[in-house]
Design a protein around this motif. Structure first.
Motif, PDB file in Angstrom:
ATOM      1  N   ARG A   1       5.537  -5.000   2.930  1.00 30.07           N
ATOM      2  CA  ARG A   1       4.094  -5.410   2.478  1.00 30.07           C
ATOM      3  C   ARG A   1       3.870  -6.964   2.530  1.00 30.07           C
ATOM      4  O   ARG A   1       2.794  -7.225   3.018  1.00 30.07           O
ATOM      5  N   ASN A   2       4.779  -7.834   2.264  1.00 30.11           N
ATOM      6  CA  ASN A   2       4.792  -9.052   2.519  1.00 30.11           C
ATOM      7  C   ASN A   2       4.540  -9.542   3.871  1.00 30.11           C
ATOM      8  O   ASN A   2       3.927 -10.533   4.233  1.00 30.11           O
TER       9      ASN A   2
ATOM     10  N   ASN B   1       3.333 -13.231  -3.581  1.00 23.65           N
ATOM     11  CA  ASN B   1       4.546 -12.608  -2.766  1.00 23.65           C
ATOM     12  C   ASN B   1       5.629 -11.957  -3.553  1.00 23.65           C
ATOM     13  O   ASN B   1       6.173 -10.617  -3.268  1.00 23.65           O
TER      14      ASN B   1
ATOM     15  N   ARG C   1      -1.406 -10.667   8.413  1.00 27.32           N
ATOM     16  CA  ARG C   1      -2.873 -10.868   8.332  1.00 27.32           C
ATOM     17  C   ARG C   1      -3.238 -12.140   8.050  1.00 27.32           C
ATOM     18  O   ARG C   1      -4.288 -12.657   8.667  1.00 27.32           O
ATOM     19  N   CYS C   2      -2.549 -13.109   7.262  1.00 27.99           N
ATOM     20  CA  CYS C   2      -2.851 -14.523   7.167  1.00 27.99           C
ATOM     21  C   CYS C   2      -2.736 -15.127   8.515  1.00 27.99           C
ATOM     22  O   CYS C   2      -3.608 -16.005   8.984  1.00 27.99           O
TER      23      CYS C   2
ATOM     24  N   PHE D   1      -5.463  -6.883   1.692  1.00 28.79           N
ATOM     25  CA  PHE D   1      -4.635  -6.155   2.498  1.00 28.79           C
ATOM     26  C   PHE D   1      -5.571  -5.219   3.523  1.00 28.79           C
ATOM     27  O   PHE D   1      -4.891  -4.737   4.504  1.00 28.79           O
ATOM     28  N   LYS D   2      -6.667  -5.163   3.451  1.00 27.65           N
ATOM     29  CA  LYS D   2      -7.510  -4.294   4.233  1.00 27.65           C
ATOM     30  C   LYS D   2      -8.928  -5.036   4.555  1.00 27.65           C
ATOM     31  O   LYS D   2      -9.548  -4.597   5.695  1.00 27.65           O
TER      32      LYS D   2
ATOM     33  N   GLU E   1       3.405  -7.550   6.198  1.00 31.56           N
ATOM     34  CA  GLU E   1       1.873  -7.218   6.462  1.00 31.56           C
ATOM     35  C   GLU E   1       0.913  -8.151   6.229  1.00 31.56           C
ATOM     36  O   GLU E   1       0.053  -8.528   6.833  1.00 31.56           O
ATOM     37  N   LEU E   2       1.117  -8.711   4.990  1.00 30.75           N
ATOM     38  CA  LEU E   2       0.132  -9.475   4.510  1.00 30.75           C
ATOM     39  C   LEU E   2       0.259 -11.075   5.016  1.00 30.75           C
ATOM     40  O   LEU E   2      -0.714 -11.624   5.396  1.00 30.75           O
TER      41      LEU E   2
ATOM     42  N   TRP F   1       5.102  -7.843  -4.168  1.00 28.13           N
ATOM     43  CA  TRP F   1       5.246  -6.713  -2.938  1.00 28.13           C
ATOM     44  C   TRP F   1       6.680  -6.532  -2.263  1.00 28.13           C
ATOM     45  O   TRP F   1       7.317  -7.691  -2.466  1.00 28.13           O
TER      46      TRP F   1
ATOM     47  N   ASP G   1     -10.218  -6.846  -0.979  1.00 28.55           N
ATOM     48  CA  ASP G   1      -8.936  -6.589  -1.015  1.00 28.55           C
ATOM     49  C   ASP G   1      -8.407  -7.134  -0.044  1.00 28.55           C
ATOM     50  O   ASP G   1      -8.580  -6.608   1.325  1.00 28.55           O
TER      51      ASP G   1
END
Length: 356
Positions: free
Chosen positions: A268-269, A261, A275-276, A244-245, A271-272, A264, A242
């Motif tokens: 959330r975008n 994209n 992470r990227c 996202f986590k 957040e993602l 979401w 996943d």
């Protein structure tokens, strides 16, 4: 006639456009039925076919054939030509391009997905708008808070869904060849890369590129099969989790997201994308490939329709976001927007590139 009545007078074209929308469910089902019969491929190979020839090919009654052709002609999907001994039919330009299996732009799998996966749940658009929750998802069997989680528990519908995604990828993959930034990348992770159709094409286009498909476990099995079928195991692999986590694959220098994209919310975008950014080295690339709204959010039709799909069914908060949204997100996540490639055919997309 009052001044107000005069202002409300419609041209014949405006009136017909209204009826096509008001009765759109009829005309969509007519198109979907014709696709199941593969009528448009038949007419592509046999233009100027008579109603009798079409009735024999479809294997349905003359009355059913007549009713179907009436609807398709009204919707401008087939054209009827008079003048000979009997009327004959051929595809419209749009049907020839998008609904024949002989066309490289064939959308029949996308029409099939709309009919078999999306159509019933989208009945609940009103309830979704009213409650602020994607009520349409309740109509899909299984557990989960997105259609993607539920489809993983319904193999037949998941298959139909991914066949449509494959068709979409086939339209747009050739445009990836113009993305100059990909020539600088050595290891790219394809987030939500489905059955690896995009990943395989990217590896074929860029010989020095390795691609890892980051997907749910049930989808990774399909990706592995597709990778093996194309004999690309040395350069393309799957990675289950996943995004996202769970941790990202190690050693990547670019992240690719195709039609991700849009699923979401803005939160959330961001957040993602953060992470990227955390997973990438300095000067690492983020490449977002999505259907986009114009900046006034008044066009194109495909973007508006898909936004309602995300609202009522897919995730409850996605959208075909305008280009300016990506630029704002990049700035918040430590990315610099470097370039945008516009893709107009067969419908509006953008390839938006950012760098850490």
């Amino acid at each position: 006639m009052t001044e107000r009545t005069k202002k409300l007078m419609l041209s014949d074209r405006e009136l017909k456009d209204f009826w096509l929308i008001r009765d759109g469910y009829h005309f969509f089902q007519a198109m979907a039925a014709a696709c199941e019969f593969d009528l448009f491929t038949f007419l592509s190979r046999n233009p100027k076919s008579s109603q009798e020839q079409i009735h024999k090919h479809l294997g349905i009654t003359p009355y059913a054939t007549r009713a179907l052709l009436f609807a398709l002609a009204t919707a401008r999907l087939v054209e009827r030509e008079e003048g000979g001994e009997r009327p004959v039919y051929r595809n419209s330009k749009a049907a020839e391009k998008f609904l024949s299996h002989d066309s490289q732009y064939c959308m029949v799998p996308i029409v099939r997905r709309a009919r078999q996966v999306y159509y019933r749940p989208m009945f609940f658009l009103y309830e979704s708008l009213k409650t602020g929750r994607h009520v349409g998802l309740d109509d899909v069997p299984g557990k989960g808070n997105t259609i993607y989680e539920k489809l993983s528990q319904n193999p037949e519908q998941e298959k139909i869904f991914h066949q449509a995604m494959d068709a979409t990828s086939t339209f747009f993959n050739p445009h990836l060849a113009v993305v100059e930034e990909l020539k600088q990348v050595r290891h790219l992770v394809d987030l939500g890369g489905g059955d690896a159709t995009n990943a395989i094409k990217l590896a074929q286009l860029f010989p020095d590129l390795r691609v890892t498909v980051y997907e749910l476990p049930t989808v990774c099995a399909k990706a592995d099969s597709n990778i093996a079928r194309h004999k690309m195991e040395d350069r393309v692999r799957s990675f289950a989790g996943d995004f996202f986590k769970d941790p990202f694959p190690e050693g990547i220098d670019a992240v690719f997201m195709s039609h991700v994209n849009v699923i979401w919310s803005e939160v959330r975008n961001i957040e993602l994308l953060r992470r990227c950014c955390e997973a990438l080295p300095s000067k690492g690339k983020v490449i977002c490939y999505n259907l986009t709204a114009n900046d006034t959010e008044t066009d194109p039709p495909g973007a508006a329709g898909m936004t309602l799909f995300f609202l009522a069914l897919a995730s409850g908060n996605g959208m075909a976001w305008p280009h300016r949204a990506y630029i704002e997100w990049f700035e918040q996540c430590g990315l610099t927007h470097t370039r945008t490639y516009r893709v107009k055919e067969p419908y509006d997309h953008a390839i938006i590139v950012g760098q850490k």
